[in-house]
Design an enzyme around this catalytic site. Structure first.
Site, PDB file in Angstrom:
ATOM      1  N   SER A 134     -15.705 -11.236-143.523  1.00 17.15           N
ATOM      2  CA  SER A 134     -15.399 -10.364-142.385  1.00 17.15           C
ATOM      3  C   SER A 134     -14.234 -10.956-141.596  1.00 17.15           C
ATOM      4  CB  SER A 134     -16.623 -10.227-141.493  1.00 17.15           C
ATOM      5  OG  SER A 134     -16.899 -11.477-140.901  1.00 17.15           O
ATOM      6  N   LYS A 149      -5.503 -16.774-154.841  1.00 13.78           N
ATOM      7  CA  LYS A 149      -6.558 -16.469-155.808  1.00 13.78           C
ATOM      8  C   LYS A 149      -7.062 -15.029-155.680  1.00 13.78           C
ATOM      9  CE  LYS A 149      -7.246 -20.037-158.185  1.00 13.78           C
ATOM     10  NZ  LYS A 149      -6.617 -19.954-159.523  1.00 13.78           N
ATOM     11  N   GLY A 167     -18.163  -8.911-115.552  1.00 15.48           N
ATOM     12  CA  GLY A 167     -19.145  -9.898-115.980  1.00 15.48           C
ATOM     13  C   GLY A 167     -20.511  -9.600-115.392  1.00 15.48           C
ATOM     14  N   GLY A 226     -15.083  -8.618-110.764  1.00 15.52           N
ATOM     15  CA  GLY A 226     -13.925  -9.229-110.108  1.00 15.52           C
ATOM     16  C   GLY A 226     -13.571  -8.546-108.794  1.00 15.52           C
ATOM     17  N   CYS A 235     -14.113  -4.810-111.808  1.00 21.01           N
ATOM     18  CA  CYS A 235     -15.562  -4.626-111.709  1.00 21.01           C
ATOM     19  C   CYS A 235     -16.208  -5.813-110.977  1.00 21.01           C
ATOM     20  CB  CYS A 235     -16.157  -4.373-113.084  1.00 21.01           C
ATOM     21  SG  CYS A 235     -17.723  -3.497-112.968  1.00 21.01           S
ATOM     22  N   ASP A 253     -14.061  -2.344-131.736  1.00 19.59           N
ATOM     23  CA  ASP A 253     -13.153  -1.646-132.656  1.00 19.59           C
ATOM     24  C   ASP A 253     -12.803  -0.249-132.140  1.00 19.59           C
ATOM     25  OD1 ASP A 253     -12.496  -3.370-134.771  1.00 19.59           O
ATOM     26  OD2 ASP A 253     -14.491  -3.131-135.632  1.00 19.59           O
ATOM     27  N   GLU A 295      -8.856  -1.356-117.798  1.00 17.75           N
ATOM     28  CA  GLU A 295      -8.387  -1.827-119.119  1.00 17.75           C
ATOM     29  C   GLU A 295      -8.820  -0.911-120.262  1.00 17.75           C
ATOM     30  OE1 GLU A 295     -10.755  -3.204-117.282  1.00 17.75           O
ATOM     31  OE2 GLU A 295     -12.348  -4.135-118.470  1.00 17.75           O
ATOM     32  N   HIS A 299     -13.296  -0.038-114.890  1.00 22.38           N
ATOM     33  CA  HIS A 299     -12.596  -0.888-115.868  1.00 22.38           C
ATOM     34  C   HIS A 299     -11.301  -0.206-116.309  1.00 22.38           C
ATOM     35  CE1 HIS A 299     -15.692  -3.950-116.538  1.00 22.38           C
ATOM     36  NE2 HIS A 299     -16.545  -2.988-116.254  1.00 22.38           N
TER      37      HIS A 299
HETATM   38  N1  GLN Z   1     -22.501  -7.175-112.854  1.00 21.87           N
HETATM   39  C1  GLN Z   1     -21.824  -6.192-112.066  1.00 21.87           C
HETATM   40  C2  GLN Z   1     -22.602  -4.895-111.958  1.00 21.87           C
HETATM   41  O1  GLN Z   1     -23.455  -4.630-112.767  1.00 21.87           O
HETATM   42  C3  GLN Z   1     -20.430  -5.942-112.601  1.00 21.87           C
HETATM   43  C4  GLN Z   1     -20.442  -5.283-113.933  1.00 21.87           C
HETATM   44  C5  GLN Z   1     -19.142  -5.447-114.666  1.00 21.87           C
HETATM   45  O2  GLN Z   1     -18.329  -6.289-114.323  1.00 21.87           O
HETATM   46  N2  GLN Z   1     -18.942  -4.652-115.694  1.00 21.87           N
HETATM   47  O3  GLN Z   1     -22.344  -4.120-111.083  1.00 21.87           O
END
Ligand code: GLN
Length: 552
Positions: free
Chosen positions: A17, A191, A366, A395, A393, A75, A526, A524
């Protein structure tokens, strides 16, 4: 049901993989789309999780959230970025999803008293999903990536479903195997044997590959192509050399040079509707790979990258790509340094010195407690040193907590995620989330997917988007506590984006007059950054961080 004559290309992995099945799938999608065919890309994940939402990002990589809110494998993010469009729930399936449907149907007597078995029932459910994806998207070609490697127990039923689909539509199904050709250092010769074995393995399922994408360090020479062709029973011009490249975005350009798109269309008996024009894409790929572009140094302060002795950045894949796209647009090169927030927690001012010299600091999303105080330290550093800061988020939530602690003087400011009984719960659990948490219902229950945000006039956010109403993808359980909004605003923080009814804070920022760029989003961004359509907030962050800008 799929339309008559709908075409399927199955992408399977041989030998091992991690050699770029996803990039091959995405590239084939882009090429066929460029040649005038609507395409949808499907990811099949053989694991039993019903979606990717409950998996640890350190082990499994980023959880990519679709517009609908479905939590999927990373992906899917690459697919959307290559195609430049949103994909749907129909384009993603896991064994967990498939089994769940079959079991629910069985419980509802949906199989009319029959013994329910892997074959035919699970296999047929897989086929039905593949055909539904084809119908749902109005596409002409489905490119389906089957996760894992040929020979795995877990993906056998998916290969079986693909085989039977080929029986059903003999002229409309192709198999592409992406296989690795090692060059052992001691021998110094490339190979082909492992690939031969992988093809033989695939043959034992009753499947003959039509194409071999031969992944290797160096290009595959004619001699080895001949060997593979004879031993694997695949036409020589269907063996495509795919040596390592600097950037995944070069892959479709190389494949087009090797006429992979044309060969696939011929094999599917589809006429080329137009020449693939990769001019715009190539310009972007060149900009991303431009080593001479001025560097903008960004520190990403996260925690999901320590696996043994290796540092893996997969958990933040979309963030990295979003930075690349905006940097390319600005003629810059984003140089990313990973800063482990758990390390930042340990010491005092000296530890923080690792943050010196960066043009920008970013704290991504996070969960949970570990590394949080380190992230808050990094945010305080960015605010006080006037280094451009971008919070995604968690952050953003932590940026607001930092402001409450150090500007409003609320020392015990915190989030209910970490300290339920904190004196000042600046970030609290969302009302509808309380019940999910109490019932231990974690899977697929966060606030997920696209929600609108209204942007305030005269703010950085509004100027960046050039729009009053925007839609962004979410994944969170906690939110800014409205009880503190007025005092935070009185202390200078601006909530520049809110839900249209103003009940949920979506963006927080500091005015340009006090900080070059200090902005956080509850969503988010991104996830919606695309190669040819970079995300405006990432672009503004990098513009503010750009070394050129600072000299002015
Ligand atoms: N832990 C935070 C929440 O649940 C932020 C979530 C995240 O960063 N995706 O609100």
């Amino acid at each position: 049901m799929a339309k008559e004559g709908h075409k399927y290309i199955f992408v399977l992995g041989g030998v091992m993989s991690g050699v770029g099945k996803g990039v091959v799938t995405s590239s084939i999608g882009l090429l066929l789309q460029q040649k005038g065919y609507p395409v949808n890309l499907v990811k099949v994940d053989p694991y039993l999780n019903v979606d990717a939402g409950t998996m640890n990002p350190t082990e499994h990589g980023e959880v990519f959230v679709l517009r609908s809110g479905l939590e999927t494998d990373q992906d899917m993010g690459n697919y959307e970025r290559f195609l430049g469009r949103d994909l749907t729930n129909a384009d993603y399936m896991t064994s967990g999803m498939v089994y769940q449907s079959v079991i629910e149907r069985e419980r509802a007597l949906g199989y009319a008293g029959k013994c329910v078995e892997a074959v035919p029932h699970v296999r047929d459910e897989i086929m039905a999903r593949m055909e539904a994806a084809a119908a749902h998207n109005g596409s002409r070609v489905s490119v389906v990536e089957i996760g894992g490697t040929i020979g795995d127990f877990q993906n056998a039923l998916f290969i079986e479903a693909a085989r039977v689909l080929k029986m059903k539509y003999p002229d409309d199904v192709l198999f592409v195997i992406v296989s690795y050709l090692p060059t052992p250092g001691t021998i110094g010769e490339m190979k082909t044997k492992p690939t031969q074995m992988a093809v033989r393995d695939l043959n034992s399922y009753g499947v003959q590959p039509d194409f071999i994408i031969a992944r290797s360090k160096e290009p595959v020479d004619e001699k080895r192509k001949e060997k593979l062709s004879i031993s694997c029973n695949v036409r020589k011009d269907h063996i495509i050399s795919a040596p390592d490249i600097a950037s995944i975005y070069e892959a479709p350009i190389n494949f087009e040079k090797d006429k992979l798109g044309d060969a696939l269309l011929t094999a599917l008996s589809l006429p080329e509707k137009r020449r693939a024009s990769l001019a715009v894409w190539s310009k972007f790929a060149r900009a991303v790979a431009n080593k001479k572009a001025p560097v903008v140094k960004v520190a990403i302060v996260g925690k999901y990258f320590d696996t043994g002795d290796f540092v893996l950045s997969d958990a933040y894949l979309s963030v990295i790509e979003a930075l690349k796209f905006s940097a390319a647009k600005l003629g810059l090169r984003a140089q990313i340094t990973w800063v482990n927030s758990k390390e930042l927690e340990k010491g005092g001012a000296k530890t923080l010195s690792v943050l010196k010299g960066f043009d920008g600091i970013l704290v991504p999303g996070g969960f949970g407690e570990s590394g949080i105080e380190g992230k808050i330290k990094a945010i305080q550093f960015a605010r006080e040193q006037k280094i451009p800061y971008f919070g995604l988020c968690y952050g953003m939530q932590l940026m607001v907590i930092e402001y409450a602690r150090h500007v409003l003087g609320l020392k015990d400011a915190n989030t209910a995620e970490i300290k339920k009984n904190a004196k000042d719960l600046i970030v609290d659990v969302m009302l509808e989330q309380k019940k999910h948490l109490a019932d231990n219902k974690y899977g697929g229950t966060m606030r997920l997917g696209v929600y609108p945000a209204h942007l305030k006039k005269g703010t950085i956010a509004r100027a960046a988007y050039k729009n009053e109403l925007v839609e962004e993808r979410h994944r969170h359980r906690y939110e800014i506590n409205n009880a503190y909004v007025a005092s935070l605003e009185a202390a200078g923080l601006v909530f520049s984006g809110t839900s249209p009814d103003r009940s949920l804070m979506e963006i927080a920022e500091l005015p340009k007059t006090v900080h070059p760029f200090m902005l956080g989003t509850q969503f988010h961004p991104e996830l919606q950054a695309r190669p040819l359509d970079p995300h405006p907030l990432f672009t503004e962050f990098l513009r503010a961080a750009s070394p050129k800008k600072k000299k002015q």
